[in-house]
Design an enzyme around this catalytic site. Structure first.
Site, PDB file in Angstrom:
ATOM      1  N   LYS A 193      42.991  42.239  47.165  1.00 20.65           N
ATOM      2  CA  LYS A 193      42.722  41.829  45.773  1.00 20.65           C
ATOM      3  C   LYS A 193      42.783  43.073  44.870  1.00 20.65           C
ATOM      4  O   LYS A 193      43.579  43.966  45.146  1.00 20.65           O
ATOM      5  CB  LYS A 193      41.388  41.089  45.683  1.00 20.65           C
ATOM      6  CG  LYS A 193      41.306  39.973  46.736  1.00 20.65           C
ATOM      7  CD  LYS A 193      40.165  39.050  46.562  1.00 20.65           C
ATOM      8  CE  LYS A 193      40.216  37.996  47.667  1.00 20.65           C
ATOM      9  NZ  LYS A 193      39.165  37.001  47.575  1.00 20.65           N
ATOM     10  N   ASN A 227      43.954  40.767  52.422  1.00 22.45           N
ATOM     11  CA  ASN A 227      44.234  40.726  50.982  1.00 22.45           C
ATOM     12  C   ASN A 227      43.206  41.599  50.268  1.00 22.45           C
ATOM     13  O   ASN A 227      42.035  41.242  50.177  1.00 22.45           O
ATOM     14  CB  ASN A 227      44.137  39.256  50.512  1.00 22.45           C
ATOM     15  CG  ASN A 227      44.228  39.136  49.000  1.00 22.45           C
ATOM     16  OD1 ASN A 227      44.607  40.066  48.300  1.00 22.45           O
ATOM     17  ND2 ASN A 227      43.850  37.968  48.486  1.00 22.45           N
ATOM     18  N   SER A 256      35.796  34.035  53.880  1.00 22.42           N
ATOM     19  CA  SER A 256      34.689  34.756  54.524  1.00 22.42           C
ATOM     20  C   SER A 256      34.911  35.024  56.020  1.00 22.42           C
ATOM     21  O   SER A 256      33.966  35.023  56.805  1.00 22.42           O
ATOM     22  CB  SER A 256      33.360  34.039  54.287  1.00 22.42           C
ATOM     23  OG  SER A 256      33.087  33.982  52.901  1.00 22.42           O
ATOM     24  N   GLU A 302      42.251  32.381  43.334  1.00 20.38           N
ATOM     25  CA  GLU A 302      41.934  33.164  42.121  1.00 20.38           C
ATOM     26  C   GLU A 302      43.064  33.072  41.100  1.00 20.38           C
ATOM     27  O   GLU A 302      42.826  33.090  39.898  1.00 20.38           O
ATOM     28  CB  GLU A 302      41.640  34.620  42.521  1.00 20.38           C
ATOM     29  CG  GLU A 302      40.258  34.744  43.153  1.00 20.38           C
ATOM     30  CD  GLU A 302      40.175  35.714  44.309  1.00 20.38           C
ATOM     31  OE1 GLU A 302      40.991  36.653  44.378  1.00 20.38           O
ATOM     32  OE2 GLU A 302      39.281  35.521  45.169  1.00 20.38           O
ATOM     33  N   HIS A 350      47.092  31.696  45.386  1.00 20.18           N
ATOM     34  CA  HIS A 350      45.741  32.033  45.817  1.00 20.18           C
ATOM     35  C   HIS A 350      44.751  31.396  44.842  1.00 20.18           C
ATOM     36  O   HIS A 350      45.034  31.287  43.646  1.00 20.18           O
ATOM     37  CB  HIS A 350      45.562  33.555  45.847  1.00 20.18           C
ATOM     38  CG  HIS A 350      44.240  33.954  46.430  1.00 20.18           C
ATOM     39  ND1 HIS A 350      43.084  33.948  45.691  1.00 20.18           N
ATOM     40  CD2 HIS A 350      43.888  34.315  47.682  1.00 20.18           C
ATOM     41  CE1 HIS A 350      42.073  34.307  46.479  1.00 20.18           C
ATOM     42  NE2 HIS A 350      42.541  34.537  47.692  1.00 20.18           N
ATOM     43  N   GLU A 361      42.357  27.659  52.394  1.00 18.40           N
ATOM     44  CA  GLU A 361      41.186  28.441  51.992  1.00 18.40           C
ATOM     45  C   GLU A 361      40.279  27.595  51.104  1.00 18.40           C
ATOM     46  O   GLU A 361      40.527  27.464  49.899  1.00 18.40           O
ATOM     47  CB  GLU A 361      41.626  29.672  51.193  1.00 18.40           C
ATOM     48  CG  GLU A 361      42.521  30.610  51.957  1.00 18.40           C
ATOM     49  CD  GLU A 361      42.533  31.991  51.318  1.00 18.40           C
ATOM     50  OE1 GLU A 361      41.965  32.911  51.905  1.00 18.40           O
ATOM     51  OE2 GLU A 361      43.081  32.112  50.215  1.00 18.40           O
ATOM     52  N   GLY A 390      34.891  34.611  49.391  1.00 16.88           N
ATOM     53  CA  GLY A 390      34.045  35.641  48.788  1.00 16.88           C
ATOM     54  C   GLY A 390      32.583  35.247  48.646  1.00 16.88           C
ATOM     55  O   GLY A 390      31.823  35.889  47.936  1.00 16.88           O
TER      56      GLY A 390
HETATM   57  P1  PGA Z   1      37.183  36.546  51.513  1.00 17.14           P
HETATM   58  O1  PGA Z   1      38.487  36.187  50.691  1.00 17.14           O
HETATM   59  O2  PGA Z   1      37.616  36.839  52.924  1.00 17.14           O
HETATM   60  O3  PGA Z   1      36.598  37.733  50.829  1.00 17.14           O
HETATM   61  O4  PGA Z   1      36.295  35.332  51.464  1.00 17.14           O
HETATM   62  C1  PGA Z   1      39.487  35.394  51.275  1.00 17.14           C
HETATM   63  C2  PGA Z   1      40.661  35.269  50.359  1.00 17.14           C
HETATM   64  O5  PGA Z   1      40.478  35.273  49.134  1.00 17.14           O
HETATM   65  O6  PGA Z   1      41.803  35.155  50.828  1.00 17.14           O
END
Ligand code: PGA
Length: 252
Positions: free
Chosen positions: A10, A8, A209, A96, A94, A165, A171
């Protein structure tokens, strides 16, 4: 069954970057023993699907409108448009989207319905925030977030993709421990077995992560059918290291 590695991006990328990435990905595909999906910003989806259309890589959208359309919804992109752009899958809910854009269950149910109606496979993301984990209420919270699946269960395809997640691991560089991942996945698998019709099977991704150095260990866990990867998916070399981790996870 093959593992599914979904990258992803983003809100990252450029036209040139997509071009180079697709080229790099094509080179590592012959050695990959997993399914791969890449979610780029909507603007780059047609370009990615033009480059990867002849391969097995799934073109994934990061979001979809809750409205079927076409219609007067300025700024929105409908599921039908994503399909038209070559997408096969779409991320829904997601963290976010839930937290920065305040998407609630009602919005998510609309998005799932539109996605399925257009023939897109939803990848439904769930996960608890840090304070909820610290209060020990995370399983209860995960069960609560499954309500969107319960409400759409008759619409969903035979394989129901869910990404676990933990919000505190996204992140942040903080990866959930293998024990934490196993516990959540086992709990979700049980709950999903209860709430889905017998004809449907849930498959679970872990996200938060994930990178080349920890992917093999996570992918080897029973109940982990793949990974959803944010920042580490931005370069083909790191994504390649994660893809290589799926080989380790395969039984000999
Ligand atoms: P990340 O994000 O691997 O940067 O922690 C995971 C995600 O948002 O799906």
């Amino acid at each position: 069954m093959k593992k599914f590695v979904v990258g992803n991006w983003k809100m990252n990328g450029t036209t040139t970057g997509v071009q180079e990435y697709a080229q790099g990905l094509i080179q590592i595909l012959p050695a990959a023993s997993c399914e791969i999906g890449i979610a780029v910003p909507s603007l780059y989806l047609p370009q990615l699907s033009a480059r990867l259309g002849a391969t097995s890589v799934a073109v994934v959208a990061q979001d979809v409108s809750q409205f079927k359309g076409p219609g007067a919804y300025t700024g929105e992109i409908s599921a039908q448009m994503l399909k038209d752009a070559g997408c096969t899958h779409v991320l829904i809910g997601h963290s976010e989207r839930r937290h920065v854009f305040a998407e609630d269950d009602l919005v998510l149910v609309g998005k799932i319905a539109c996605a399925v109606d257009a023939g897109l496979v939803p990848i439904i993301c769930i996960g608890e925030e840090l304070h909820i984990r610290q209060q020990g209420r995370y399983l209860e919270e995960l069960a609560r977030q499954l309500a969107v699946i319960e409400r759409t269960r008759d619409l969903l395809p035979a394989t129901v993709w869910v990404a676990y997640e933990p919000v505190w691991a996204i992140g942040t560089g903080l990866v959930a421990s293998t024990a934490q991942i196993s516990e959540a996945h086992a709990f979700l698998a049980d709950k999903l077995r209860e709430l889905l019709p017998k004809s449907k099977t849930a498959r679970l991704l872990y996200g938060g992560s994930v990178k080349g150095s920890n992917a093999a260990e996570i992918l080897a866990l029973p109940g982990v059918d793949g990974v959803l990867v944010g920042s580490a998916s931005l370069t083909v070399s790191e994504l390649g290291a994660i893809i290589a981790g799926t080989k380790v996870a395969l039984p000999a």
